[in-house]
Design an enzyme around this catalytic site. Structure first.
Site, short mmCIF file in Angstrom:
data_model
loop_
_atom_site.label_atom_id
_atom_site.label_comp_id
_atom_site.label_asym_id
_atom_site.label_seq_id
_atom_site.Cartn_x
_atom_site.Cartn_y
_atom_site.Cartn_z
N HIS A 161 8.44 7.92 -17.01
CA HIS A 161 9.45 8.17 -15.97
C HIS A 161 9.44 7.02 -14.99
CE1 HIS A 161 12.10 10.10 -13.19
NE2 HIS A 161 11.19 10.08 -12.22
N SER A 162 10.63 6.48 -14.70
CA SER A 162 10.81 5.40 -13.74
C SER A 162 9.97 4.19 -14.17
CB SER A 162 10.46 5.89 -12.34
OG SER A 162 10.96 5.03 -11.36
N LEU A 163 9.06 3.71 -13.32
CA LEU A 163 8.20 2.59 -13.70
C LEU A 163 7.48 2.88 -15.01
CD1 LEU A 163 6.60 -0.06 -13.18
CD2 LEU A 163 5.02 1.31 -11.79
N SER B 279 12.91 7.71 -18.86
CA SER B 279 13.52 8.58 -17.87
C SER B 279 13.66 7.89 -16.53
CB SER B 279 12.66 9.85 -17.72
OG SER B 279 13.01 10.59 -16.56
#
Length: 250
Positions: free
Chosen positions: A89-91, A117
């Site tokens: 998720h993200s990073l 994500s």
């Protein structure tokens, strides 16, 4: 001596597939622990623990992607003794992506699927100004605005001293990351995002289709950058994406 790269999990001896989960900037394995109670039979959720947080708080967090991924891949290899997938998720999405690329380059079995994500595709530049170098007050205000740090937590100096170093490092890691040239992945890539995410618009997340020669699917859900938190609908979509990897060969 570095700590374990994976969070201790209940015995997964019967699992047919492991899903290694990589958190957002400032996040850790705790973000994924609730998933274990909602995991279908055959899947083992394995949160990844990066240096500088949780059980590895005394280690220095990484600020550049290449050395992080080199150590990460070596730390994950003992756990790749069965089919697996990566979720980020993200990073965590680009950390998972670069780990998958590194394993492919080394000739290791790659993931059955890459699930990303809340993060624009690796080759797309950020629309936001860098924040990792801001003064503490301004940096914390930005963290609260983005939704990952509750205001009540940002106002507690004793808590800030614990998480601010690796939070800043994570943002610097993200801001300095640039994907190196290399071959495409061949595994399926499934991308997920919130329809009101200020950091990753659906069209930017859709750019992940460019990183693989395999199948690609984009799913958009109601919500902001943390649209997936406490969402049964998102979890059901994640498990559905892994269904082909759980099917017997042929």
């Amino acid at each position: 001596m570095s700590g374990s790269w994976v969070s201790p999990t209940p015995s997964g001896a019967d699992a047919r597939l492991r899903i290694f989960c990589f958190a957002h900037a400032g996040g850790g394995s705790a973000f994924f622990r609730p998933w274990r109670e909602q995991t279908p039979t055959g899947i083992e959720v394995v949160p990844v623990v990066l240096p500088g947080r949780e059980s590895r708080m005394r280690e220095q967090p990484h600020r550049r992607m290449t050395p992080l991924v080199s150590e990460l891949v070596a730390g994950l290899r003992p756990h790749l003794d069965r089919p697996y997938a990566f979720f980020g998720h993200s990073l965590g999405s680009v950390v998972a992506y670069e780990a998958a690329r590194a394993l492919r380059r080394a000739g290791d079995p790659g993931p059955e699927a890459l699930l990303v994500s809340g993060r624009r595709a690796p080759h797309m530049p950020s629309r936001l100004s860098p924040v990792s170098g801001l003064a503490e007050k301004d940096f914390l205000a930005e963290m609260v605005r983005l939704g990952g740090t509750p205001a009540e937590v940002a106002g507690k100096p004793e808590v800030i001293r614990l998480f601010l170093p690796f939070l800043r490092a994570d943002f610097e890691l993200n801001e300095t990351y640039r994907p190196a040239p290399g071959p495409l992945l061949s595994c399926p890539v499934h991308a997920f995002c919130g329809d009101r995410d200020p950091l990753a618009a659906p069209q930017e997340v859709g750019g992940w289709r460019e990183v693989t020669s395999g199948n690609f699917r984009l799913r958009v859900f109601p919500g902001d950058h943390f649209y997936l938190k406490d969402s049964k609908e998102v979890l059901e979509a994640l498990w559905s994406s892994l269904a082909p990897a759980l099917s017997p060969p042929g």
